[in-house]
Design an enzyme around this catalytic site. Sequence first.
Site, PDB file in Angstrom:
ATOM      1  N   CYS A 255      12.688 -42.683  13.923  1.00 10.96           N
ATOM      2  CA  CYS A 255      11.543 -43.484  13.468  1.00 10.96           C
ATOM      3  C   CYS A 255      11.982 -44.946  13.363  1.00 10.96           C
ATOM      4  CB  CYS A 255      11.057 -42.991  12.103  1.00 10.96           C
ATOM      5  SG  CYS A 255      10.644 -41.239  12.082  1.00 10.96           S
TER       6      CYS A 255
ATOM      7  N   CYS B 299      14.913 -36.596  -5.334  1.00  2.27           N
ATOM      8  CA  CYS B 299      14.718 -36.738  -3.894  1.00  2.27           C
ATOM      9  C   CYS B 299      16.070 -36.467  -3.232  1.00  2.27           C
ATOM     10  CB  CYS B 299      14.218 -38.162  -3.630  1.00  2.27           C
ATOM     11  SG  CYS B 299      14.055 -38.542  -1.886  1.00  2.27           S
TER      12      CYS B 299
ATOM     13  N   CYS C  62      12.441 -46.761   9.795  1.00  2.00           N
ATOM     14  CA  CYS C  62      13.234 -46.088   8.759  1.00  2.00           C
ATOM     15  C   CYS C  62      14.705 -46.491   8.857  1.00  2.00           C
ATOM     16  CB  CYS C  62      13.088 -44.577   8.903  1.00  2.00           C
ATOM     17  SG  CYS C  62      14.016 -43.672   7.653  1.00  2.00           S
TER      18      CYS C  62
ATOM     19  N   CYS D 287      11.563 -44.822  -0.259  1.00  2.00           N
ATOM     20  CA  CYS D 287      11.399 -44.080   1.001  1.00  2.00           C
ATOM     21  C   CYS D 287      11.858 -44.916   2.178  1.00  2.00           C
ATOM     22  CB  CYS D 287       9.932 -43.776   1.235  1.00  2.00           C
ATOM     23  SG  CYS D 287       9.345 -42.340   0.410  1.00  2.00           S
TER      24      CYS D 287
ATOM     25  N   GLU E  74      22.753 -40.161   0.098  1.00  2.00           N
ATOM     26  CA  GLU E  74      22.139 -40.697  -1.105  1.00  2.00           C
ATOM     27  C   GLU E  74      21.083 -39.741  -1.660  1.00  2.00           C
ATOM     28  OE1 GLU E  74      22.873 -45.418  -0.265  1.00  2.00           O
ATOM     29  OE2 GLU E  74      21.037 -44.565   0.501  1.00  2.00           O
TER      30      GLU E  74
ATOM     31  N   CYS F 241      20.404 -39.155  10.323  1.00  2.00           N
ATOM     32  CA  CYS F 241      19.186 -38.407  10.688  1.00  2.00           C
ATOM     33  C   CYS F 241      19.168 -38.128  12.182  1.00  2.00           C
ATOM     34  CB  CYS F 241      17.942 -39.190  10.288  1.00  2.00           C
ATOM     35  SG  CYS F 241      16.413 -38.224  10.474  1.00  2.00           S
TER      36      CYS F 241
END
Length: 350
Positions: A119, A108, A122, A340, A95, A115
Amino acid sequence: MTPPSKKDIRSLSLDDLRQFFSENNDQAFRGNQVYQWLWQKGIHDFDGMTNLSKTTRLLLEEHFVINHIEIDLQQKSKDGTIKNAIKLHDNLVVESVLIPTPTRTTACVSSQVGCSLDCKFCATAQIKRMRNLNPDEIYDQVVVMDQQSQLYFNRPLSNIVFMGMGEPLMNYNNMIKAVDKITDPKGLGMSPSRITVSTSGIPKMIMKMADDQVRFGLAVSLHSARQELRQNIMPFAEKFPLEELSSALLYWYEKTSSPVTFEYVVWAGINDQEEDINALVDFCKSIPCKVNLIEYNPIGDDNFLQAKKERIQAYQTALEANRITVTVRRSRGKDIDAACGQLANKSENI
Ligand code: SAH
C-alpha cells in the site's frame, strides 16, 4: 549462543509437554504445570518454575530454551497511547500499540516483521516483509499490553485489533494459533468477539476464515471501491479484484453472520469525488457492513493528503442516506508515530 539442538519450549502443545515428561520418566501432569508457567504466568526462565524440583528444571534446561519478546522502547503519547518497540529473539523489532479510551483499552498487535503488501500510503509497507511472527510472538504482545493496561489504566485489556505491522491473512496459521491461545481459558481467556482481524482484502483467505468458522470480527482496508484506483494505491489489489472481494465477503457473512467493517481513508484529489462516494455506496449496499472513515496519518509522501472536512462529511451523508452505518475515527498516538500506517520502527534509526 544457543545450541541448535535446543528447541523453543513454547512451540510445544500441552499434549507435547505431557508426553515429554512421560518419556522422561516423570509424571505427565508436570506438563500442565509447565504450560501454566509459560502461558498464564508468563515466566521466561526455568528457575522461575518454583513448583518443579531442581532436577526437573535441569532436565528442561538441557532440552529447551524459552524464546520471548522484550520491550526495547516504550513511548507515551500526549493522548495516553503507548507504543512499544518489541525486540524478538533474533533482534528484529515490531511495534505494538496500546490505545486507551474512557471505556476501553485496545491492543493493536503486529503479525509480521514488515509487510508482504505494498500500500503506497502505509509506512510499514516500505519495510519489506522480513518474516512472519510465531504464534507466541503474537500472543506475547497481547500479554505485555494486558500488563500495561493493568499498570497504567487499572483494568485488563478490553479489545484486540490485528492492525499493527503486517498482513495477518498472509500469516494465517500463526495468527489463528495466537487467537486460540488468547481466547483459551488456559491462556488469557478473552472473548473472540473482542478481537478484530484487519486485512487489506485477500478473497481466498477471507473464505477460508469463513469455512473455519472463526468467531472474531473482520475489518477490510478498502480505501476505494473503484478497481482501477484501488490498484493504483494498493498495487497488490490487481490480483484481488473487487468483485472477488465482494463475493468473499458475502460468503463470510453467510457463514458467520458477522458484518464486515470497511476501513477507509479519504485523500484530497485521490478518492474524494462524487464518483468515489457513489462507488462506495454501491459496493456497501450489497454487503452487510459498516464503514469507518479513518483519518490519514501522514508518512512524508506529499501525494497523499487528508481530504477536506466537507468531503469526509459528503461521504458520511451519502452513506447515512443509504442506511449504511458510518463512523468517523480520530487518530490516536500521532505524535509518537503510533497511529495506523505509521508503524515503521522509526525510533530504531535515531
Ligand atoms: N494489513 C492489514 C493490517 C494493517 S491495519 C490491513 O491492511 O488491514 C492498518 C490500517 O491502517 C489499515 O486499514 C491501513 O489501510 C491503514 N493505514 C495504512 N497507512 C495509513 C496511514 N498512513 N494513515 C491512516 N491509515 C493508514
